[in-house]
Scaffold this active site. Structure first.
Site, mmCIF file in Angstrom:
data_model
loop_
_atom_site.group_PDB
_atom_site.id
_atom_site.type_symbol
_atom_site.label_atom_id
_atom_site.label_comp_id
_atom_site.label_asym_id
_atom_site.label_seq_id
_atom_site.Cartn_x
_atom_site.Cartn_y
_atom_site.Cartn_z
ATOM 1 N N CYS A 16 0.846 -1.191 0.000
ATOM 2 C CA CYS A 16 0.000 0.000 0.000
ATOM 3 C C CYS A 16 0.885 1.245 0.000
ATOM 4 O O CYS A 16 1.899 1.291 0.696
ATOM 5 C CB CYS A 16 -0.925 0.015 1.218
ATOM 6 S SG CYS A 16 -2.087 -1.379 1.267
ATOM 7 N N SER B 118 22.342 -12.854 -20.312
ATOM 8 C CA SER B 118 23.156 -13.315 -21.441
ATOM 9 C C SER B 118 23.264 -12.296 -22.567
ATOM 10 O O SER B 118 24.301 -12.209 -23.232
ATOM 11 C CB SER B 118 22.591 -14.631 -21.987
ATOM 12 O OG SER B 118 21.243 -14.471 -22.386
ATOM 13 N N CYS C 288 13.801 -25.143 -18.948
ATOM 14 C CA CYS C 288 15.018 -24.870 -18.182
ATOM 15 C C CYS C 288 14.928 -25.651 -16.887
ATOM 16 O O CYS C 288 13.931 -25.564 -16.171
ATOM 17 C CB CYS C 288 15.124 -23.370 -17.893
ATOM 18 S SG CYS C 288 16.397 -22.960 -16.689
ATOM 19 N N CYS D 30 21.462 -23.772 -10.989
ATOM 20 C CA CYS D 30 21.828 -24.438 -12.234
ATOM 21 C C CYS D 30 23.147 -25.193 -12.080
ATOM 22 O O CYS D 30 24.190 -24.583 -11.827
ATOM 23 C CB CYS D 30 21.942 -23.403 -13.351
ATOM 24 S SG CYS D 30 22.455 -24.125 -14.924
#
Length: 726
Positions: free
Chosen positions: A133, A309, A487, A643
């Site tokens: 808010c 990337s 992915c 990853c």
């Protein structure tokens, strides 16, 4: 006469006979209660009392008095304290929809604000603040076990916001938990209070929604406590303040350990980079240990850059122009390939480009695009003409080259994919768009466009000025996406994680990469609608967090901001650096309010490696390590905390490359990002054809239009080839 005027004139009514009723009443009749018809829910009650005639008067008695007074409570609390919440909502909707003028709706809210019971100052704590808010809103929630009903108190430092709170309290105070949880944020849209067509309309709508979400979150917690259900284990998190960081949970401790690296290691790396004239471009998702050292080394050597990337190759060119003779790429293989090709195009073929491993650094998403199934998808889906292939930037140059010879191709990022596709549909009539390879992103784009088809033309135009409801509906059947590419990192944000976020973090800010599964995407999109979320690229996520922190600092009140990080945990290094800088600057300049920022890692239960530590006596102790035990380590339900490919970019590998240059190039042959010797099926150089879709995207980013060359490729006969070199 409307109710507002009645309230103002109540004192007049109490002093004179009421003109609305006949005075021919039975003498000495008991007092009667009347309710004046009004759409205004706070009632005005009138009590009429008849008195005996005056014996001294010769005229017929006409001396009834009629006293009116405003009742400062809601009708649902007067006559039907436990009326169903949906019935109360319909009354409230009817009331506000009957007010045609926006200012009348504001006045009604202001009146409701006067009816809100006062909140004790002891409840106005940071813990009771409602997130999201623009003004300060406090909410206190309790549970009446005897009645099985919820009790709500709310307050705000804004009168209009107090009016919003008063309406919600009138609906849900005294409601059952099921009634509270059944109300949806979209149910409040019909109140039309946000339709003020002026500045602040969106924030007003967000107030309804965010207060409701907080009511529901706290209701769930109280019900679970009453039923004796154990509270779920919180996700790990990092709390950032002007004084430093505080990890919550073992996973967060493992992440935090690398945020303050050893100064000797930082100095050693920076000295090597400077001596050998080596630039470093690294992706946000790499190992946190390496990120921590690189972030600290940036202060000593400017040619270090951490980004997504797309920007990596651009920064490599800038470093080459500044005199760097070598570029170390910390990412997966297609990123180093892209850097090599872009440097060649920019006229720097002599600058060496090195990966961080002598083994292949793969990517599940890029691998999906390199599969025969993907080329089959393009061949099958592109039978209709005209067609355009929009391929995610996170794919190899080979994929881009082979695709471009099959179907005219333009690359995209998660931050520009929506605009790219909408612009293409706007510029080329009857176009078929083939998106790939990320299945989740493709599904999310289709879902977004489906949602847009129900928006107003004005709302659609705000997203893209060349579209309206008709055009969006017409393009839906002409949008296609690959069905078998994900992915492995973003796959983790599946059902288990989403359920926990919804249960325990519903009122937090939600951030999600465009590649997350549909459930997480929908959750973040809902949060985005009420100003509490962002869906986009890693850069979009970082910008969103920084903007919310800056807004909080500008409010200059004590506040705790909580963000759920719906992308790879490697982002935390950049977030801590950016947020810490903002908080530190504000703390040193103003000495005012204290703002803390919590970054939550929504880690799947299967996304961490647990290893026993120490001797057999320590069997009950467990260390939680970011990443996975072996291989990709992903379960069917999603289980990658980070990853595993990116984690191949170790600090030891970076030091090895730096120490070996320039004389040990032979030892680094397996590390070097080589040039493509292969050719496309049409006999063209892969680098030449594969870079063209990237250049098309760069043109689009600069001009917001598709390049004329690409449009010609789309419209030309299919057997003439696709690239400009064809």
């Amino acid at each position: 006469m409307d109710a507002a005027n009645l309230v103002m004139k109540s004192s007049l009514f109490s002093k004179s006979p009421c003109p609305l009723f006949s005075s021919k009443l039975i003498p000495r009749a008991p007092p009667s209660v009347f309710t004046l018809p009004s759409t205004f829910r706070p009632l005005v009650k009138c009590i009429q009392a008849s008195f005996p005639p005056n014996p001294d008067s010769k005229k017929p008695s006409n001396n009834s008095t009629f006293t009116c007074s405003a009742v400062t409570s809601f009708p649902s609390q007067q006559s039907q304290p436990h009326a169903p919440s949906d019935a109360k909502l319909q009354l409230l909707i009817s009331e506000f929809q009957s007010l045609v003028e926006p200012m009348d709706r504001v006045k009604r809210l202001l009146h409701y604000s006067t009816l809100l019971p006062p909140m004790d100052a002891s409840f106005k704590t940071p813990e009771n603040r409602v997130p999201g808010c623009t003004t300060q809103v406090w909410l206190n929630v309790s549970f009446d076990e005897a009645e099985n009903r919820m009790k709500f108190l709310a307050d705000s430092d804004s009168e209009i916001t107090k009016g919003f709170c008063a309406c919600l309290v009138s609906l849900l105070d005294g409601a059952t938990p099921d009634e509270v949880l059944a109300l949806k944020t979209e149910d409040l849209n019909a109140l039309n209070v946000a339709g003020l067509n002026g500045k602040g309309s969106a924030s007003r709508a967000n107030t309804w929604h965010n207060v409701l979400v907080s009511m529901q979150k706290r209701t769930r917690a109280l019900v679970a406590e009453r039923e004796g259900r154990p509270r779920g284990e919180l996700f790990p998190s990092l709390v950032i303040t002007a004084d430093g960081i505080q990890p919550q949970g073992s996973y967060a401790e493992a992440q935090a350990r690398f945020l303050f690296p050893d100064e000797s290691r930082v100095q050693k790396l920076a000295s090597l980079l400077k001596e050998k004239k080596i630039g470093v471009v690294a992706h946000f998702y790499m190992d946190p240990e390496v990120q921590g050292v690189l972030t600290a080394a940036q202060k000593l050597w400017p040619h270090i850059h951490i980004s997504d990337s797309l920007v990596m190759a651009d920064k490599a060119v800038s470093m080459a122009k500044a005199g760097c003779e070598y570029i170390s790429v910390l990412g997966v293989d297609f990123m180093s390939e892209n850097v090599r090709a872009i440097l060649d195009l920019a006229g720097f073929p002599e600058v060496g480009v090195y990966r961080m491993s002598d083994e292949r650094i793969g990517c599940s998403l890029a691998d999906a695009a390199a599969s025969p199934a993907y080329l089959d998808y393009l061949k099958t889906a592109s039978t209709s003409s005209p067609s355009l292939h929009v391929v995610y930037i996170n794919t190899s140059l080979e994929t881009k080259a082979y695709s471009h010879e099959l179907v005219p191709t333009i690359t995209c990022t998660s931050s520009n994919v929506v605009q790219t596709i909408l612009q293409a549909f706007a510029e080329v009539p009857d176009l078929e768009v083939l998106y790939g390879p990320d299945t989740y992103m493709g599904s999310n784009i289709a879902e977004l466009f489906t949602q847009m088809s129900t928006m107003t033309d004005e709302e659609i135009s705000a997203i893209h000025p060349l579209h309206n409801r008709i055009s969006i509906k017409s393009l839906l059947p002409r949008l296609h996406y690959f069905q078998d590419g994900t992915c492995i990192v973003h796959h983790l944000f599946g059902h288990e994680v989403v359920e926990k976020i919804n249960e325990m973090y519903g009122d937090a800010f939600l951030t999600a990469h465009f590649e997350v599964p549909g459930e997480m995407f929908s959750l973040a999109m809902e949060a985005k609608k009420r100003g509490m979320g962002v869906v986009g690229s890693t850069s979009n996520i970082l910008d969103f967090i920084k903007e919310r922190v800056e807004e909080s600092l500008n409010r200059n009140v004590d506040e705790h901001l909580q963000f759920v990080l719906g992308t790879e945990s490697g982002m935390i290094t950049a977030i801590v650096a950016a947020v810490g800088k903002l908080l530190g600057s504000a703390d040193s300049s103003s000495g005012g309010a204290k703002v803390s920022v919590e970054i939550v890692f929504p880690v799947s239960s299967e996304s961490v490696t647990r290893t026993s530590t120490g001797s057999p006596l320590d069997q009950n102790k467990v260390n939680i390590i970011p990443g996975v035990a072996s291989g990709e380590g992903c379960s069917l339900h999603g289980g990658c905390a980070s990853c595993p490919y990116m984690k191949m970019n170790s600090l030891s590998s970076l030091l090895k490359v730096c120490q070996s240059l320039p004389h040990g190039k032979a030892e680094l042959s397996a590390y070097e990002a080589g040039r493509f010797s292969l050719r496309t099926p049409k006999g063209k150089q892969i680098a030449d054809v594969g870079c063209e879709p990237v250049l098309h995207m760069r043109h689009f980013q600069a001009t917001k239009r598709l390049p004329e060359q690409l449009i010609n490729q789309i419209l030309q006969p299919r057997d003439n080839g696709r690239s400009s070199s064809a």
